[in-house]
Design a protein around this motif. Sequence first.
Motif, PDB file in Angstrom:
ATOM      1  N   THR A 293       0.420   6.842 -15.606  1.00 28.83           N
ATOM      2  CA  THR A 293       0.426   7.788 -16.565  1.00 28.83           C
ATOM      3  C   THR A 293       2.416   8.212 -16.414  1.00 28.83           C
ATOM      4  N   GLY A 294       2.855   7.285 -16.390  1.00 32.08           N
ATOM      5  CA  GLY A 294       4.233   7.199 -15.997  1.00 32.08           C
ATOM      6  C   GLY A 294       5.065   8.346 -14.642  1.00 32.08           C
ATOM      7  N   GLY A 295       4.109   8.777 -13.645  1.00 34.28           N
ATOM      8  CA  GLY A 295       4.084   9.596 -12.547  1.00 34.28           C
ATOM      9  C   GLY A 295       3.981   8.799 -11.251  1.00 34.28           C
ATOM     10  N   HIS A 296       3.183   9.525 -10.702  1.00 35.57           N
ATOM     11  CA  HIS A 296       3.018   8.613  -9.016  1.00 35.57           C
ATOM     12  C   HIS A 296       1.728   9.502  -8.566  1.00 35.57           C
ATOM     13  N   GLU A 297       1.367   8.970  -7.064  1.00 37.70           N
ATOM     14  CA  GLU A 297       0.599   9.371  -6.508  1.00 37.70           C
ATOM     15  C   GLU A 297       0.577   9.311  -5.530  1.00 37.70           C
ATOM     16  N   PHE A 298       1.164  10.689  -4.717  1.00 34.25           N
ATOM     17  CA  PHE A 298       1.384  10.961  -3.156  1.00 34.25           C
ATOM     18  C   PHE A 298       0.871  10.750  -2.528  1.00 34.25           C
ATOM     19  N   ASN A 299       0.734  10.477  -0.895  1.00 36.25           N
ATOM     20  CA  ASN A 299      -0.230  10.223  -0.392  1.00 36.25           C
ATOM     21  C   ASN A 299       1.042  10.697   1.544  1.00 36.25           C
ATOM     22  N   ALA A 300       0.306  10.987   2.634  1.00 38.72           N
ATOM     23  CA  ALA A 300       0.615  11.595   3.751  1.00 38.72           C
ATOM     24  C   ALA A 300       0.074  10.330   4.780  1.00 38.72           C
ATOM     25  N   THR A 301      -0.942   9.695   4.144  1.00 32.28           N
ATOM     26  CA  THR A 301      -1.351   8.467   5.210  1.00 32.28           C
ATOM     27  C   THR A 301      -1.100   7.643   4.219  1.00 32.28           C
ATOM     28  N   LEU A 302      -0.991   6.451   5.429  1.00 33.43           N
ATOM     29  CA  LEU A 302      -1.048   5.000   5.261  1.00 33.43           C
ATOM     30  C   LEU A 302      -2.341   4.667   4.573  1.00 33.43           C
ATOM     31  N   ASP A 303      -3.454   5.087   4.761  1.00 33.97           N
ATOM     32  CA  ASP A 303      -4.996   4.440   4.343  1.00 33.97           C
ATOM     33  C   ASP A 303      -5.080   5.229   3.137  1.00 33.97           C
ATOM     34  N   GLY A 304      -4.676   6.519   2.848  1.00 33.75           N
ATOM     35  CA  GLY A 304      -4.730   7.347   1.620  1.00 33.75           C
ATOM     36  C   GLY A 304      -3.967   5.887   0.562  1.00 33.75           C
ATOM     37  N   HIS A 305      -2.581   6.044   1.259  1.00 31.21           N
ATOM     38  CA  HIS A 305      -1.719   4.630   0.446  1.00 31.21           C
ATOM     39  C   HIS A 305      -2.315   4.102  -0.595  1.00 31.21           C
ATOM     40  N   ASN A 306      -2.847   3.009   0.746  1.00 31.69           N
ATOM     41  CA  ASN A 306      -3.437   1.985   0.640  1.00 31.69           C
ATOM     42  C   ASN A 306      -4.429   1.675  -0.863  1.00 31.69           C
ATOM     43  N   ALA A 307      -5.444   2.825  -0.520  1.00 28.78           N
ATOM     44  CA  ALA A 307      -6.245   3.253  -1.737  1.00 28.78           C
ATOM     45  C   ALA A 307      -5.541   3.022  -3.158  1.00 28.78           C
ATOM     46  N   ALA A 308      -4.633   4.067  -2.902  1.00 30.08           N
ATOM     47  CA  ALA A 308      -3.928   4.374  -4.742  1.00 30.08           C
ATOM     48  C   ALA A 308      -3.328   3.450  -4.962  1.00 30.08           C
ATOM     49  N   VAL A 309      -2.754   2.707  -3.421  1.00 30.69           N
ATOM     50  CA  VAL A 309      -2.122   1.162  -4.318  1.00 30.69           C
ATOM     51  C   VAL A 309      -3.465   0.046  -4.965  1.00 30.69           C
ATOM     52  N   GLU A 310      -4.570   0.051  -3.922  1.00 24.42           N
ATOM     53  CA  GLU A 310      -5.627  -0.729  -5.116  1.00 24.42           C
ATOM     54  C   GLU A 310      -6.317  -0.254  -6.097  1.00 24.42           C
ATOM     55  N   GLN A 311      -6.746   0.911  -6.248  1.00 25.26           N
ATOM     56  CA  GLN A 311      -6.643   1.663  -7.503  1.00 25.26           C
ATOM     57  C   GLN A 311      -5.578   1.473  -8.723  1.00 25.26           C
ATOM     58  N   TRP A 312      -4.143   1.239  -8.544  1.00 26.35           N
ATOM     59  CA  TRP A 312      -3.015   0.619  -9.005  1.00 26.35           C
ATOM     60  C   TRP A 312      -3.443  -0.316  -9.158  1.00 26.35           C
ATOM     61  N   PHE A 313      -3.557  -0.760  -8.483  1.00 30.41           N
ATOM     62  CA  PHE A 313      -3.934  -2.768  -8.934  1.00 30.41           C
ATOM     63  C   PHE A 313      -5.335  -2.951 -10.175  1.00 30.41           C
ATOM     64  N   GLN A 314      -5.911  -2.252  -9.853  1.00 36.17           N
ATOM     65  CA  GLN A 314      -7.203  -2.388 -10.613  1.00 36.17           C
ATOM     66  C   GLN A 314      -6.944  -1.503 -11.662  1.00 36.17           C
ATOM     67  N   LEU A 315      -6.053  -0.949 -12.214  1.00 32.83           N
ATOM     68  CA  LEU A 315      -5.793  -0.015 -13.427  1.00 32.83           C
ATOM     69  C   LEU A 315      -4.933  -1.540 -13.944  1.00 32.83           C
ATOM     70  N   ARG A 316      -3.580  -2.118 -13.490  1.00 32.58           N
ATOM     71  CA  ARG A 316      -2.990  -3.419 -13.760  1.00 32.58           C
ATOM     72  C   ARG A 316      -3.417  -4.368 -13.979  1.00 32.58           C
ATOM     73  N   ARG A 317      -4.633  -5.162 -13.597  1.00 31.22           N
ATOM     74  CA  ARG A 317      -5.902  -6.158 -14.000  1.00 31.22           C
ATOM     75  C   ARG A 317      -6.835  -6.068 -15.244  1.00 31.22           C
TER      76      ARG A 317
END
Length: 323
Positions: A293-317
């Motif tokens: 959306t032009g912003g970012h999703e923030f996470n305190a843990t690597l697991d949470g971050h990896n899940a957010a990255v996968e969501q971002w990749f899926q959106l780009r696909r």
Amino acid sequence: MKKLGCIVGLFLALAAAAALLFGSEVLGQATIEEETPFVISAGSSLTAVAADLETADLISSADGFLLRARLFGSSDPIQAGEFALAPGMSQGEILAAFQSGDVIRRFVTIPEGMPSVLVWERLMAEELLTGEIPVPPEGSILPDTYAFERGQDRAKLIEQMQSAMDIYLAETWSERSDDIAVDTIREALILAAIVEKETGTPEERRTIAGLYSNRLRSGMMLQADPTIIYPITKGKPLGRRIRQSEIAMVNGYNTYTMLGLPTGPITNPGRESIAAVLDPEAHEYLFMVADGTGGHEFNATLDGHNAAVEQWFQLRRERGEME
């Protein structure tokens, strides 16, 4: 009585002659038919200015203009600069304008996050400025809108922009929060430049400043993508995706291959990014990824971050931006 009558008669005759003189073409008149810019160079005399006015057909007589100035004008000196002469202005109003120093001011805007090479290009492209300048040091310019006059020296304008940055840094540094992750004004400027380049969403600045502050305190690499790009383009847009070979580059800026802050700023940060670094949001975030959306999703843990990255990749696909 006869003598007094002669004196009164002579006075009236002189007054009539003066009225005839001042109403004639001896004093001339202004002939401005449309709004006209008029430039007075530094050191110009009133005689030279009057001649220029006549040459430009803005007055009918230079000698008349000078005579009127001597008889009716003030003794204030004329000022250098560019003046706007309006239709219907009298010669007296023209002289008063020149003496007031109310010059035409033009403006140049330096947006937040504009790197110094683009500041240089913008100022060099402004035809009404004069003089050659080098590319100013990165981070030395405070983004803002600056007034200038026709013929102003570019170096003087750069000095004004740099002075504004020095003043703002000093003011905000004196009001900094107690527990910030940087030790000097220079470090604050470097981190603010990263914050500036990482987001175009103003409300995220303090959050991102807090995230990078957390990484600095914990000894993690900052891993800020804009620091990879800067040595390649000197702040200009890359125009493509970052290559793996560029992520692995070792230099004084790439925060994917070094700990701590880059060797210098990667752009000219604006006031809000500087303020964010000196009063960052308190949280536990260590990771962020674009949210689409032009912003970012923030996470305190690597697991949470990896899940957010996968969501971002899926959106780009789904958008057809990647396979």
